[in-house]
Design a protein around this motif. Structure first.
Motif, PDB file in Angstrom:
ATOM      1  N   LEU B  50     -30.394  40.644  -4.336  1.00  0.00           N
ATOM      2  CA  LEU B  50     -30.969  40.046  -5.558  1.00  0.00           C
ATOM      3  C   LEU B  50     -30.868  38.532  -5.514  1.00  0.00           C
ATOM      4  CD1 LEU B  50     -29.762  42.331  -8.478  1.00  0.00           C
ATOM      5  CD2 LEU B  50     -32.110  41.754  -7.882  1.00  0.00           C
ATOM      6  N   ALA B  51     -29.739  38.032  -5.010  1.00  0.00           N
ATOM      7  CA  ALA B  51     -29.529  36.581  -4.944  1.00  0.00           C
ATOM      8  C   ALA B  51     -30.574  35.931  -4.048  1.00  0.00           C
ATOM      9  CB  ALA B  51     -28.121  36.276  -4.417  1.00  0.00           C
ATOM     10  N   SER B  52     -31.006  36.645  -3.008  1.00  0.00           N
ATOM     11  CA  SER B  52     -32.017  36.072  -2.116  1.00  0.00           C
ATOM     12  C   SER B  52     -33.334  35.884  -2.851  1.00  0.00           C
ATOM     13  CB  SER B  52     -32.217  36.972  -0.900  1.00  0.00           C
ATOM     14  OG  SER B  52     -32.880  38.170  -1.269  1.00  0.00           O
ATOM     15  N   ARG B  53     -33.611  36.748  -3.809  1.00  0.00           N
ATOM     16  CA  ARG B  53     -34.856  36.621  -4.573  1.00  0.00           C
ATOM     17  C   ARG B  53     -34.830  35.346  -5.397  1.00  0.00           C
ATOM     18  NH1 ARG B  53     -37.459  39.594  -1.850  1.00  0.00           N
ATOM     19  NH2 ARG B  53     -37.317  41.836  -1.909  1.00  0.00           N
ATOM     20  N   MET B  54     -33.645  35.013  -5.922  1.00  0.00           N
ATOM     21  CA  MET B  54     -33.541  33.822  -6.765  1.00  0.00           C
ATOM     22  C   MET B  54     -33.451  32.565  -5.919  1.00  0.00           C
ATOM     23  SD  MET B  54     -31.143  35.101  -9.902  1.00  0.00           S
ATOM     24  CE  MET B  54     -29.759  35.591  -8.942  1.00  0.00           C
ATOM     25  N   ALA B  55     -32.894  32.690  -4.696  1.00  0.00           N
ATOM     26  CA  ALA B  55     -32.688  31.500  -3.880  1.00  0.00           C
ATOM     27  C   ALA B  55     -33.981  31.028  -3.226  1.00  0.00           C
ATOM     28  CB  ALA B  55     -31.642  31.780  -2.802  1.00  0.00           C
ATOM     29  N   ALA B  56     -34.919  31.943  -2.988  1.00  0.00           N
ATOM     30  CA  ALA B  56     -36.156  31.575  -2.297  1.00  0.00           C
ATOM     31  C   ALA B  56     -36.980  30.653  -3.185  1.00  0.00           C
ATOM     32  CB  ALA B  56     -36.947  32.839  -1.945  1.00  0.00           C
ATOM     33  N   ARG B  57     -37.104  29.406  -2.751  1.00  0.00           N
ATOM     34  CA  ARG B  57     -37.798  28.400  -3.561  1.00  0.00           C
ATOM     35  C   ARG B  57     -39.215  28.254  -3.036  1.00  0.00           C
ATOM     36  NH1 ARG B  57     -36.435  22.965  -6.049  1.00  0.00           N
ATOM     37  NH2 ARG B  57     -34.211  23.284  -5.935  1.00  0.00           N
ATOM     38  N   THR B  58     -40.188  28.203  -3.919  1.00  0.00           N
ATOM     39  CA  THR B  58     -41.578  28.074  -3.490  1.00  0.00           C
ATOM     40  C   THR B  58     -42.126  26.673  -3.737  1.00  0.00           C
ATOM     41  OG1 THR B  58     -42.247  28.938  -5.639  1.00  0.00           O
ATOM     42  CG2 THR B  58     -42.124  30.512  -3.819  1.00  0.00           C
ATOM     43  N   GLU B  59     -41.548  25.932  -4.706  1.00  0.00           N
ATOM     44  CA  GLU B  59     -42.058  24.592  -4.995  1.00  0.00           C
ATOM     45  C   GLU B  59     -40.977  23.567  -4.721  1.00  0.00           C
ATOM     46  OE1 GLU B  59     -44.864  26.062  -8.690  1.00  0.00           O
ATOM     47  OE2 GLU B  59     -43.551  24.347  -8.949  1.00  0.00           O
ATOM     48  N   TRP B  60     -41.357  22.554  -3.984  1.00  0.00           N
ATOM     49  CA  TRP B  60     -40.419  21.477  -3.642  1.00  0.00           C
ATOM     50  C   TRP B  60     -40.904  20.169  -4.252  1.00  0.00           C
ATOM     51  CZ3 TRP B  60     -36.007  22.659  -1.055  1.00  0.00           C
ATOM     52  CH2 TRP B  60     -35.968  23.893  -0.368  1.00  0.00           C
ATOM     53  N   PRO B  61     -39.982  19.396  -4.805  1.00  0.00           N
ATOM     54  CA  PRO B  61     -40.416  18.114  -5.370  1.00  0.00           C
ATOM     55  C   PRO B  61     -40.684  17.113  -4.249  1.00  0.00           C
ATOM     56  CG  PRO B  61     -38.047  18.322  -5.534  1.00  0.00           C
ATOM     57  CD  PRO B  61     -38.546  19.619  -4.962  1.00  0.00           C
ATOM     58  N   ALA B  62     -41.509  16.121  -4.538  1.00  0.00           N
ATOM     59  CA  ALA B  62     -41.746  15.029  -3.594  1.00  0.00           C
ATOM     60  C   ALA B  62     -40.913  13.845  -4.056  1.00  0.00           C
ATOM     61  CB  ALA B  62     -43.229  14.672  -3.564  1.00  0.00           C
ATOM     62  N   THR B  63     -39.948  13.451  -3.237  1.00  0.00           N
ATOM     63  CA  THR B  63     -39.013  12.382  -3.612  1.00  0.00           C
ATOM     64  C   THR B  63     -39.089  11.260  -2.591  1.00  0.00           C
ATOM     65  OG1 THR B  63     -37.531  14.083  -4.490  1.00  0.00           O
ATOM     66  CG2 THR B  63     -36.606  11.885  -4.174  1.00  0.00           C
ATOM     67  N   THR B  83     -32.111  17.949  -4.933  1.00  0.00           N
ATOM     68  CA  THR B  83     -31.425  17.537  -6.169  1.00  0.00           C
ATOM     69  C   THR B  83     -30.335  16.543  -5.809  1.00  0.00           C
ATOM     70  OG1 THR B  83     -29.703  19.236  -6.103  1.00  0.00           O
ATOM     71  CG2 THR B  83     -31.799  19.860  -7.107  1.00  0.00           C
ATOM     72  N   ASP B  84     -29.691  15.967  -6.795  1.00  0.00           N
ATOM     73  CA  ASP B  84     -28.608  15.009  -6.545  1.00  0.00           C
ATOM     74  C   ASP B  84     -27.384  15.674  -5.930  1.00  0.00           C
ATOM     75  OD1 ASP B  84     -29.229  12.880  -9.443  1.00  0.00           O
ATOM     76  OD2 ASP B  84     -30.046  12.886  -7.405  1.00  0.00           O
ATOM     77  N   ALA B  85     -27.328  16.979  -5.988  1.00  0.00           N
ATOM     78  CA  ALA B  85     -26.186  17.689  -5.416  1.00  0.00           C
ATOM     79  C   ALA B  85     -26.386  18.056  -3.949  1.00  0.00           C
ATOM     80  CB  ALA B  85     -25.941  18.971  -6.228  1.00  0.00           C
ATOM     81  N   GLU B  97     -38.973   7.597  15.880  1.00  0.00           N
ATOM     82  CA  GLU B  97     -39.392   8.768  15.112  1.00  0.00           C
ATOM     83  C   GLU B  97     -38.419   9.010  13.955  1.00  0.00           C
ATOM     84  OE1 GLU B  97     -39.764  12.003  17.789  1.00  0.00           O
ATOM     85  OE2 GLU B  97     -40.902  13.241  16.385  1.00  0.00           O
ATOM     86  N   LEU B  98     -38.964   9.417  12.806  1.00  0.00           N
ATOM     87  CA  LEU B  98     -38.118   9.707  11.651  1.00  0.00           C
ATOM     88  C   LEU B  98     -37.807  11.195  11.584  1.00  0.00           C
ATOM     89  CD1 LEU B  98     -39.665   7.525   8.800  1.00  0.00           C
ATOM     90  CD2 LEU B  98     -37.407   7.276   9.813  1.00  0.00           C
ATOM     91  N   LYS B  99     -36.522  11.507  11.463  1.00  0.00           N
ATOM     92  CA  LYS B  99     -36.092  12.905  11.326  1.00  0.00           C
ATOM     93  C   LYS B  99     -35.112  12.970  10.158  1.00  0.00           C
ATOM     94  CE  LYS B  99     -37.783  14.529  15.313  1.00  0.00           C
ATOM     95  NZ  LYS B  99     -38.735  15.622  15.422  1.00  0.00           N
ATOM     96  N   ALA B 100     -35.228  14.033   9.367  1.00  0.00           N
ATOM     97  CA  ALA B 100     -34.317  14.173   8.223  1.00  0.00           C
ATOM     98  C   ALA B 100     -33.793  15.599   8.156  1.00  0.00           C
ATOM     99  CB  ALA B 100     -35.040  13.820   6.920  1.00  0.00           C
ATOM    100  N   TYR B 101     -32.509  15.703   7.840  1.00  0.00           N
ATOM    101  CA  TYR B 101     -31.854  17.006   7.763  1.00  0.00           C
ATOM    102  C   TYR B 101     -30.888  17.025   6.584  1.00  0.00           C
ATOM    103  CZ  TYR B 101     -33.461  17.310  12.589  1.00  0.00           C
ATOM    104  OH  TYR B 101     -34.239  17.325  13.720  1.00  0.00           O
ATOM    105  N   SER B 102     -30.503  18.231   6.217  1.00  0.00           N
ATOM    106  CA  SER B 102     -29.420  18.363   5.247  1.00  0.00           C
ATOM    107  C   SER B 102     -28.150  17.843   5.895  1.00  0.00           C
ATOM    108  CB  SER B 102     -29.233  19.832   4.856  1.00  0.00           C
ATOM    109  OG  SER B 102     -28.040  20.008   4.137  1.00  0.00           O
TER     110      SER B 102
END
Lengths: 81, 165
Positions: B50-63, B83-85, B97-102
């Motif tokens: 069930l948690a996977s259903r809530m975690a799957a994000r479909t819309e991402w903000p452009a920041t 998010t800020d977190a 080249e620009l690369k970005a990761y968590s």
């Protein structure tokens, strides 16, 4: 005729089987948690269904053993009574 | 003649706990306990599904990523996305080249950093290393790749537009 000794052996065997199935369920839970953290969500629903099947097997085994034990007790009490 | 009227037998001094007053686990109770444990494990696995259903994000903000345009080759800058977190790291490789990761290590969530000398992303906690090109683990305890941040260059700067997990 079902004897108390047969019931004892059967109960021990079923306990081992139930414990084995619970260990498999533990493994399924850790695999599901790993998949959730890795964001690979495809295996989560199949893992939950497999765990449910194992639980149903455990419940059926428990029900069978309890009913067998009850029959042995009834047979014992009717013989002694 | 009741037990109270008899003098205490010698063996009772050695075994003071009465059998009928003691509580021992029967096999039936053990079987029921294991089946209850089985039910709890099933519930926990279902909760993860069930948690996977809530975690799957479909819309991402452009920041917009500040300071991205002024980044020098072989350097990195930190930012927050989505998010800020959620700390992230933007790297400009030697090739420009620009690369970005968590920035959260996939091992035990330490903050990773860019090592320009070795051209690799390092987690200093347990010496895990990730490739700069695709974020996959190349050495150490991590087994999962760093989530990659999708970047888009627009007129007024570099924007983070999504995450590939």
């Amino acid at each position: 005729m079902q004897t108390r000794q047969q019931g004892s052996v059967l109960f021990a065997g079923v306990l081992v089987l139930i414990a084995t199935l619970v260990i498999i369920q533990l493994w399924l839970l850790t695999a599901a948690l790993e998949a959730l953290l890795a964001h690979t969500y495809e295996i989560l629903v199949p893992a939950a269904l497999a765990s449910l099947v194992l639980f149903v097997m455990n419940a059926l085994l428990l029900g069978y053993v309890v009913s067998f034990d009850r029959k042995v007790r009834l047979a014992d009490s009717s013989r002694s009574g | 003649m009741s037990d109270d009227a008899k003098p205490l037998e010698r063996w009772r001094e050695d075994f003071p706990v009465r059998w009928d007053a003691d509580h021992y686990l029967t096999r039936r109770e053990l079987a029921k306990f294991l089946t209850l444990g089985s039910a709890l494990l099933t519930g926990a696995t279902g909760a993860l599904a069930l948690a996977s259903r809530m975690a799957a994000r479909t819309e991402w903000p452009a920041t917009r990523v500040p300071a991205a345009a002024s980044l020098l080759p072989g350097t990195s800058v930190l930012f927050r996305y989505p998010t800020d977190a959620d700390p992230c790291i933007l790297i400009k490789t030697g090739g420009g080249e620009l690369k970005a990761y968590s920035q959260v290590c996939t091992h035990l969530s330490c903050a990773v950093r860019y090592e320009a000398g070795a051209d690799t992303i390092e987690c200093p906690c347990h010496r895990g290393f990730f490739a700069v090109n695709d974020g996959r683990p190349v050495a150490g305890p991590p087994t999962r790749a760093l989530p990659r941040v999708r970047l888009e260059t627009r007129g007024d700067g570099v924007y983070a537009t999504g995450m590939e997990v």
